[in-house]
Design an enzyme around this catalytic site. Structure first.
Site, PDB file in Angstrom:
ATOM      1  N   GLY A 150       0.948  -1.184   0.157  1.00 26.26           N
ATOM      2  CA  GLY A 150       0.006   0.084  -0.152  1.00 26.26           C
ATOM      3  C   GLY A 150       0.847   1.357   0.356  1.00 26.26           C
ATOM      4  N   ILE A 151       0.118   2.332   0.502  1.00 27.44           N
ATOM      5  CA  ILE A 151       0.618   3.598   0.492  1.00 27.44           C
ATOM      6  C   ILE A 151       1.393   4.012   1.724  1.00 27.44           C
ATOM      7  CG2 ILE A 151      -1.194   4.932   1.008  1.00 27.44           C
ATOM      8  CD1 ILE A 151      -0.635   6.376  -1.836  1.00 27.44           C
ATOM      9  N   GLY A 152       2.569   5.033   1.810  1.00 24.62           N
ATOM     10  CA  GLY A 152       3.088   5.325   3.043  1.00 24.62           C
ATOM     11  C   GLY A 152       4.518   4.659   3.144  1.00 24.62           C
ATOM     12  N   GLU A 184      -1.404  -2.436  -6.627  1.00 29.96           N
ATOM     13  CA  GLU A 184      -2.015  -1.292  -7.200  1.00 29.96           C
ATOM     14  C   GLU A 184      -0.855  -0.522  -7.509  1.00 29.96           C
ATOM     15  OE1 GLU A 184      -5.156  -0.052  -4.755  1.00 29.96           O
ATOM     16  OE2 GLU A 184      -4.100   1.902  -4.505  1.00 29.96           O
ATOM     17  N   GLY A 244      -7.079   1.043  -2.302  1.00 27.20           N
ATOM     18  CA  GLY A 244      -7.177  -0.378  -2.702  1.00 27.20           C
ATOM     19  C   GLY A 244      -7.091  -1.392  -1.469  1.00 27.20           C
TER      20      GLY A 244
HETATM   21  N1  COA Z   1      -5.264   9.700  15.953  1.00 26.46           N
HETATM   22  C1  COA Z   1      -5.004  10.773  15.435  1.00 26.46           C
HETATM   23  N2  COA Z   1      -3.948  10.990  14.350  1.00 26.46           N
HETATM   24  C2  COA Z   1      -3.475  10.101  13.892  1.00 26.46           C
HETATM   25  C3  COA Z   1      -3.817   8.880  14.127  1.00 26.46           C
HETATM   26  C4  COA Z   1      -4.634   8.519  15.135  1.00 26.46           C
HETATM   27  N3  COA Z   1      -4.892   7.258  15.485  1.00 26.46           N
HETATM   28  N4  COA Z   1      -3.052   8.092  13.247  1.00 26.46           N
HETATM   29  C5  COA Z   1      -2.163   8.991  12.405  1.00 26.46           C
HETATM   30  N5  COA Z   1      -2.419   9.952  12.846  1.00 26.46           N
HETATM   31  C6  COA Z   1      -2.098  11.174  12.064  1.00 26.46           C
HETATM   32  C7  COA Z   1      -0.502  11.284  12.199  1.00 26.46           C
HETATM   33  O1  COA Z   1       0.059  11.979  13.377  1.00 26.46           O
HETATM   34  C8  COA Z   1      -0.222  12.340  10.826  1.00 26.46           C
HETATM   35  O2  COA Z   1      -0.560  13.511  11.057  1.00 26.46           O
HETATM   36  P1  COA Z   1       0.292  14.464  10.555  1.00 26.46           P
HETATM   37  O3  COA Z   1       0.227  14.591   9.158  1.00 26.46           O
HETATM   38  O4  COA Z   1      -0.182  15.673  11.232  1.00 26.46           O
HETATM   39  O5  COA Z   1       1.979  14.150  10.883  1.00 26.46           O
HETATM   40  C9  COA Z   1      -1.351  11.714   9.763  1.00 26.46           C
HETATM   41  O6  COA Z   1      -2.299  11.301  10.856  1.00 26.46           O
HETATM   42  C10 COA Z   1      -0.973  10.575   8.942  1.00 26.46           C
HETATM   43  O7  COA Z   1      -0.475   9.432   9.740  1.00 26.46           O
HETATM   44  P2  COA Z   1       0.834   8.741   9.254  1.00 26.46           P
HETATM   45  O8  COA Z   1       0.990   7.200  10.074  1.00 26.46           O
HETATM   46  O9  COA Z   1       2.016   9.488   8.919  1.00 26.46           O
HETATM   47  O10 COA Z   1       0.416   8.170   7.708  1.00 26.46           O
HETATM   48  P3  COA Z   1       0.936   7.466   6.686  1.00 26.46           P
HETATM   49  O11 COA Z   1       1.597   8.529   5.517  1.00 26.46           O
HETATM   50  O12 COA Z   1       1.860   6.312   6.908  1.00 26.46           O
HETATM   51  O13 COA Z   1      -0.332   6.607   5.776  1.00 26.46           O
HETATM   52  C11 COA Z   1      -2.490   5.957   5.971  1.00 26.46           C
HETATM   53  C12 COA Z   1      -1.154   5.939   6.708  1.00 26.46           C
HETATM   54  C13 COA Z   1      -3.408   4.961   6.804  1.00 26.46           C
HETATM   55  C14 COA Z   1      -3.307   7.217   6.299  1.00 26.46           C
HETATM   56  C15 COA Z   1      -2.438   5.473   4.456  1.00 26.46           C
HETATM   57  O14 COA Z   1      -1.800   4.179   4.426  1.00 26.46           O
HETATM   58  C16 COA Z   1      -3.916   5.203   3.923  1.00 26.46           C
HETATM   59  O15 COA Z   1      -4.470   6.359   3.428  1.00 26.46           O
HETATM   60  N6  COA Z   1      -4.503   4.023   3.856  1.00 26.46           N
HETATM   61  C17 COA Z   1      -5.638   3.992   3.432  1.00 26.46           C
HETATM   62  C18 COA Z   1      -5.595   3.344   2.075  1.00 26.46           C
HETATM   63  C19 COA Z   1      -4.849   2.220   1.730  1.00 26.46           C
HETATM   64  O16 COA Z   1      -4.254   1.421   2.395  1.00 26.46           O
HETATM   65  N7  COA Z   1      -4.766   1.928   0.295  1.00 26.46           N
HETATM   66  C20 COA Z   1      -3.851   0.943  -0.070  1.00 26.46           C
HETATM   67  C21 COA Z   1      -3.485   0.603  -1.408  1.00 26.46           C
HETATM   68  S1  COA Z   1      -2.647   2.079  -2.046  1.00 26.46           S
END
Ligand code: COA
Length: 431
Positions: free
Chosen positions: A214-216, A237, A335
């Protein structure tokens, strides 16, 4: 004869091409790194003369100028995955989020015939006039399948040619010759916690598995620990530089795949120029639209499929919110559910969700008794399987509710375990 001569009636400047867009139209913009920036900028220049043009764009990696306050009468963004440029506009009500599984976006576009115009960036054509969608096939291609949609193609010499899906220049209403660098995503910095999670996940990946990432930054953390595996395959994806590096080392060779043996299957590519050069005219790449790659029934045809994705918050029964912080829409479903469901149906499949045990500098637990008020459930407790933090991995499949509570507390951050257990007893989740 050159293709420019064959199509000279259709070749215009970007400014000329976007004049076909009228007030009230719905316009699709090519996804992520495939954003046709030259066309988008030309459209934005028309803001003073346009009203209520709805823009559908998934991950926006460009400037998202159309989302800014001074553009609100001209453009309304509406997309199924938010990012830095679009999140604030949605939160303040100038734009909107569009809930849709990634594999169903093309169906939504083709059956509802909702796009009037599509702005798409492609590679230069081959001798038959076929252009590749390059780094972005995903939903972008589905606009070309909708006869009502007028297509403006930005032909870019810097766009790699990926095999699998093409569009003929005949389909274009207008062709704009404009080179631009394809948007790049630098290698992410991996934290110590992510490294530990990466190790825990890597322990669940075997030789011969087919993987989706996935993404991240988490996915790259995992890939760093797969250097000693053999014969991995890719059905994903997204393909990133991490996967390219493993392919160059010979770890990914796609040789044991049960579907499309020998091929990397993906619908979009996001990384550095090295990745784009790697996929250019690479016969091992099969780039397909997301209603194919993300269809759970297609994913399930890969034996030993391993899907690795991230989440924001998980409750003690295994229900996950991966796209909002309470009511604040952060990203989208993408996805995630497509791959979890397809992987759960794959023979030998393992779907994995990774999350650091805490957020906000360790001040809050990401494993909670109940999801925050207003959160969007992304993956239900019926779909969730492996959950991994820096403290270990648990498999929820086959566990009843009480067993799930205990399992999830065991991988929470030690500073929050006692509190979680107390709350679980109070709410009668433990008895
Ligand atoms: N409560 C409050 N804030 C939270 C939190 C929680 N439980 N978990 C994360 N956050 C905040 C972080 O502090 C961060 O904030 P900032 O931007 O101010 O620093 C923000 O949310 C993003 O968190 P982070 O852990 O850095 O995200 P990431 O870039 O690793 O992405 C997802 C994680 C879950 C957002 C991302 O994977 C996603 O959108 N997934 C859904 C879609 C997916 O899985 N697709 C898969 C195929 S591509």
């Amino acid at each position: 004869m050159s293709w420019e001569n064959n199509y000279k009636n259709k070749i215009v400047s970007a400014d000329e091409a976007v004049k076909i867009i009228k007030s009230g139209d719905r316009v699709l913009i090519g996804h992520a790194t495939g954003e046709p920036s030259v066309l988008v900028e030309a459209l934005v220049k028309r803001a003073p003369e346009l009203r209520n043009v709805e823009l559908m764009h998934m991950v926006c990696m460009g400037k998202a100028r159309y989302c800014q306050e001074d553009m609100k009468d001209s453009f309304a963004y509406s997309g199924p995955f938010l990012g830095n440029g679009t999140r604030e506009a949605v939160a303040s009500g100038r734009a909107d989020y569009w809930p849709c599984f990634m594999h169903e976006i093309p169906k939504m576009i083709t059956t509802r015939k909702i796009m009037d115009v599509a702005l798409i960036m492609v590679s230069p054509p081959d001798e038959k006039g076929e252009c590749s969608f390059g780094v972005s096939v995903d939903y972008t291609e589905s606009a070309a399948r909708t006869p009502q949609t007028k297509i403006i193609l930005q032909v870019n010499n810097r766009m790699p040619y990926t095999y699998g899906t093409t569009i003929n220049l005949n389909r274009a209403h207008y062709i704009v010759k404009a080179d631009q660098e394809v948007i790049e995503l630098p290698d992410p910095k991996i934290s110590e916690v992510e490294e530990k999670i990466g190790r825990n996940i890597a322990a669940l990946v075997n030789d011969g598995d087919t993987i989706q990432m996935g993404i991240g930054s988490m996915p790259d953390a995992v890939l760093n620990f797969l250097g000693d595996r053999k014969h991995l395959g890719v059905h994903s994806e997204l393909v990133s530089d991490g996967m390219r590096k493993l392919a160059e080392k010979g770890v990914i060779d796609n040789s044991r795949k049960t579907l499309h043996q020998g091929k990397f299957v993906a619908n979009f590519f996001m990384g550095t120029r090295k990745l784009y050069d790697f996929i250019d005219k690479n016969k091992d790449i099969l780039a397909k639209p997301c209603d194919y790659t993300n269809d759970p029934f297609v994913i399930a045809q890969n034996d030993n499929m391993v899907a690795i994705n991230a989440t924001m918050q998980v409750d003690l029964y295994g229900q996950m919110n991966s796209n909002s912080i309470g009511v604040y829409q952060y990203s989208g479903v993408g996805g995630q559910v497509d791959f979890i469901r397809g992987t759960n149906a794959s023979k030998g499949g393992r779907s994995i969700i990774a999350l650091p045990s805490t957020a906000k500098g360790g001040s809050i637990s990401k494993i909670v008794c109940f999801l925050d008020y207003g959160s969007a459930v992304t993956t239900s407790r019926y779909d969730s399987r492996f959950i991994v933090t820096e403290y270990g991995a648990v498999d929820l499949f086959g566990l009843n509710l009480r067993q799930r509570v205990k399992a999830l507390i065991s991988i929470a951050h030690p500073a929050f375990r006692e509190q979680l257990e107390k709350e679980a007893w109070e709410k009668k989740m433990l008895r």
